[in-house]
Write an enzyme that holds these catalytic residues in place. Structure first.
Site, PDB file in Angstrom:
ATOM      1  N   SER A 280      -3.912  -2.767  -0.719  1.00 42.14           N
ATOM      2  CA  SER A 280      -2.716  -3.715   0.027  1.00 42.14           C
ATOM      3  C   SER A 280      -3.229  -5.165   0.202  1.00 42.14           C
ATOM      4  O   SER A 280      -4.097  -5.182   0.831  1.00 42.14           O
ATOM      5  CB  SER A 280      -2.107  -3.043   1.270  1.00 42.14           C
ATOM      6  N   GLY A 281      -2.345  -5.894  -0.148  1.00 43.39           N
ATOM      7  CA  GLY A 281      -3.104  -7.565  -0.234  1.00 43.39           C
ATOM      8  C   GLY A 281      -3.071  -7.972   0.865  1.00 43.39           C
ATOM      9  O   GLY A 281      -4.200  -8.722   1.504  1.00 43.39           O
ATOM     10  N   HIS A 282      -2.340  -7.609   2.013  1.00 40.42           N
ATOM     11  CA  HIS A 282      -1.995  -8.291   3.213  1.00 40.42           C
ATOM     12  C   HIS A 282      -3.191  -7.928   4.186  1.00 40.42           C
ATOM     13  O   HIS A 282      -3.365  -8.389   5.298  1.00 40.42           O
ATOM     14  CB  HIS A 282      -0.757  -8.266   4.112  1.00 40.42           C
TER      15      HIS A 282
ATOM     16  N   THR B 259      10.809  -6.899 -11.925  1.00 37.87           N
ATOM     17  CA  THR B 259      10.269  -8.418 -12.352  1.00 37.87           C
ATOM     18  C   THR B 259       8.968  -8.641 -11.592  1.00 37.87           C
ATOM     19  O   THR B 259       9.044  -8.419 -10.348  1.00 37.87           O
ATOM     20  CB  THR B 259      11.278  -9.364 -12.202  1.00 37.87           C
TER      21      THR B 259
ATOM     22  N   ASN C  56      -7.886   3.651   9.353  1.00 42.59           N
ATOM     23  CA  ASN C  56      -7.347   2.441   9.998  1.00 42.59           C
ATOM     24  C   ASN C  56      -7.880   2.376  11.429  1.00 42.59           C
ATOM     25  O   ASN C  56      -7.828   1.105  12.038  1.00 42.59           O
ATOM     26  CB  ASN C  56      -5.950   2.245   9.584  1.00 42.59           C
TER      27      ASN C  56
ATOM     28  N   CYS D  81       4.635   2.728  21.133  1.00 42.72           N
ATOM     29  CA  CYS D  81       5.389   2.726  22.239  1.00 42.72           C
ATOM     30  C   CYS D  81       6.748   2.828  21.868  1.00 42.72           C
ATOM     31  O   CYS D  81       7.528   2.060  21.380  1.00 42.72           O
ATOM     32  CB  CYS D  81       5.254   1.511  23.092  1.00 42.72           C
TER      33      CYS D  81
ATOM     34  N   GLN E  26      -7.657  -0.004   3.672  1.00 39.93           N
ATOM     35  CA  GLN E  26      -8.592  -0.352   4.750  1.00 39.93           C
ATOM     36  C   GLN E  26      -9.982  -0.879   4.324  1.00 39.93           C
ATOM     37  O   GLN E  26     -11.036  -1.515   5.145  1.00 39.93           O
ATOM     38  CB  GLN E  26      -8.862   0.330   6.156  1.00 39.93           C
TER      39      GLN E  26
ATOM     40  N   GLY F 266       0.774  -1.052   0.086  1.00 45.40           N
ATOM     41  CA  GLY F 266       0.033   0.178   0.131  1.00 45.40           C
ATOM     42  C   GLY F 266       0.692   1.076  -0.076  1.00 45.40           C
ATOM     43  O   GLY F 266       0.501   2.231  -0.769  1.00 45.40           O
ATOM     44  N   THR F 267       1.960   1.197   0.916  1.00 46.52           N
ATOM     45  CA  THR F 267       2.884   2.339   0.871  1.00 46.52           C
ATOM     46  C   THR F 267       3.438   2.754  -0.453  1.00 46.52           C
ATOM     47  O   THR F 267       3.314   3.933  -0.858  1.00 46.52           O
ATOM     48  CB  THR F 267       4.025   2.110   1.907  1.00 46.52           C
TER      49      THR F 267
HETATM   50  C1  LIG Z   1      -4.863   3.291   5.816  1.00 42.22           C
HETATM   51  C2  LIG Z   1      -3.651   2.469   5.482  1.00 42.22           C
HETATM   52  N1  LIG Z   1      -2.753   2.797   4.390  1.00 42.22           N
HETATM   53  C3  LIG Z   1      -1.721   2.393   4.142  1.00 42.22           C
HETATM   54  C4  LIG Z   1      -1.112   1.471   4.789  1.00 42.22           C
HETATM   55  C5  LIG Z   1       0.162   0.736   4.336  1.00 42.22           C
HETATM   56  O1  LIG Z   1      -0.172  -0.240   3.607  1.00 42.22           O
HETATM   57  P1  LIG Z   1       1.336  -1.278   3.684  1.00 42.22           P
HETATM   58  O2  LIG Z   1       1.367  -2.062   4.936  1.00 42.22           O
HETATM   59  O3  LIG Z   1       0.831  -2.501   2.673  1.00 42.22           O
HETATM   60  O4  LIG Z   1       2.323  -0.609   2.931  1.00 42.22           O
HETATM   61  C6  LIG Z   1      -1.764   0.884   5.824  1.00 42.22           C
HETATM   62  C7  LIG Z   1      -1.305  -0.055   6.517  1.00 42.22           C
HETATM   63  O5  LIG Z   1      -1.493  -0.359   7.615  1.00 42.22           O
HETATM   64  C8  LIG Z   1      -2.961   1.470   6.208  1.00 42.22           C
HETATM   65  O6  LIG Z   1      -3.984   1.016   7.146  1.00 42.22           O
END
Ligand SMILES: Cc1ncc(COP(=O)(O)O)c(C=O)c1O
Length: 403
Positions: free
Chosen positions: A200-202, A238, A152, A326, A180, A73-74
């Protein structure tokens, strides 16, 4: 510990679905070629990539050619911001919100150091955006507006279609961080009317290391990773075929399970939240009841540090999280809750429970059996932390917290 028995932190990450693992495994063991190779052993993998792209496109009502596979996602978010800024070098202003994920805010911080101007749109005490402020913030030199689809930490859902219309009227690119939202609410890029959308897949049962950027057809685009001509020249590197196949399968599952998320999981979340608020005095929900993600509940526990609650929950094999990071023993309060006007004390006393498609009634009961005594124990032992003044949300107050 092999598997946490009770996992209420699905906004941080989700388990790999067995169906997804099954789909991706052959691409790690037997079909490990390079899709750019001229021979069939490599070249045949293009079919698997195309099929995954079609599945993800179907999840969000996009056209397959509008999708770019990324690593997370980032990367998707950074790419959207980078692309919009390169499209017109005269435009050096960006608008985003005070409650975005650090993938957006930290990148903006990075841009600000390089002379770009950033406007942060504030939120009200329910986490809702000040749309009037947003509209007024858009200037003739604004390159992009970026607003997350759902937060999130609180699960608040923002009026993306309305903001997209506003941006189109003003001729400004619009990106939404949909990380999210996938698998939790319906996604339809045509109804949303956005230029860019990140996933983001995870967060929806694919592995870590795969993300996606939707770029609306005919939108000017400048790649972030430049190298080979992969992804039709829009993202060098790749292809991670196994992860791409996994994302495709996860998208199919997410689409099929959405009704369950909106009914069974939402009901469980409502039950968990209502019971906590009823059984434990001094508890308050952070954010509105609606519009909100069906799986998320953020609750503050007056007079208790979230860190203590999370530690004792962990001892009971329950995973939840706080919006706080923390670092060296002191808790950074959540920038989201602070932006909503929560006191530092309340922000530090807040816990996020995020349910998943696998969450059960038994798990909710287990949590509800333990939580009241945990909070009581902490209240009777712990001195109440000193309250602090409400802090202005700013780019410089961001911590390095995950998810
Ligand atoms: C709202 C939101 N944007 C972006 C991200 C970043 O995604 P990634 O962990 O796949 O880089 C997250 C991950 O927690 C998220 O909650």
């Amino acid at each position: 510990m092999s598997q946490p028995p009770v996992y209420f932190d699905n906004n941080a990450t989700t388990s790999l679905a067995p169906e997804v693992l099954e789909a991706m495994l052959p691409f790690l063991t037997q079909k490990w070629g390079n899709p750019s190779s001229a021979y069939r052993f490599g070249h045949q993998l293009i079919e698997a990539i195309d099929s995954a792209r079609a599945s993800v496109a179907a999840l969000m009502n996009a056209e397959p050619r509008e999708l770019i596979f990324t690593s997370c996602g980032t990367e998707s978010i950074n790419t959207a911001l980078h692309s919009a800024l390169l499209s017109d070098p005269q435009k050096r202003h960006l608008v985003t919100t005070a409650v975005e994920h650090s993938a957006t805010l930290k990148y903006c911080q990075h841009l600000a150091k390089r002379g770009f101007e950033i406007t942060l749109v504030p939120v009200n005490s329910d986490g809702g955006l000040d749309l009037g402020f947003l509209e007024k913030s858009i200037r003739s030199d604004t390159a992009l507006v970026s607003v997350m689809l759902a937060n999130n930490e609180t699960g608040v859902i923002f009026p993306i279609a309305e903001i997209a219309t506003m941006c189109r009227r003003k001729g400004v690119f619009f990106h939404t961080d949909g990380v999210q939202a996938a698998g939790k609410v319906k996604l339809d890029v045509k109804e949303l009317g956005v230029d860019f959308l990140s996933l983001s897949g995870h967060k929806f049962h694919a592995p870590k290391g795969i993300g996606l950027l939707y770029v609306r057809r005919h939108t000017r685009f400048h790649p972030y990773l430049v190298g080979g001509g992969q992804e039709r020249g829009r993202r060098g590197g790749t292809e991670n075929v196994a992860n791409i196949v996994a994302l495709g399968r996860a998208a199919e599952l997410a689409a099929a399970r959405l009704p369950q998320m909106e009914t069974r999981v939402q009901k469980l979340r409502n039950q968990l939240e209502a019971e906590i608020l009823r059984m434990i005095p001094g508890t308050t929900r952070n954010g509105p009841k609606e519009p909100r993600l069906p799986n998320t509940s953020n609750i503050s526990f007056e007079g208790v540090e979230a860190e203590g609650i999370l530690m004792l929950l962990d001892q009971a094999d329950i995973c939840a999280s706080s919006g706080s990071a923390c670092t060296t023993g002191s808790l950074d309060p959540s920038h989201v809750l602070v932006a909503m006007g929560c006191s530092l004390e309340r922000a530090r006393a807040s816990v996020r429970f995020s349910l998943g498609i696998g969450s059960t009634d038994t798990e909710v009961k287990y949590l509800l059996e333990r939580l009241p005594s945990i909070v009581e124990r902490l209240r009777s032992n712990a001195p109440v932390s000193a309250g602090g003044a409400v802090q202005e949300a700013s780019l410089s107050s961001l911590s390095d917290k995950p998810a």
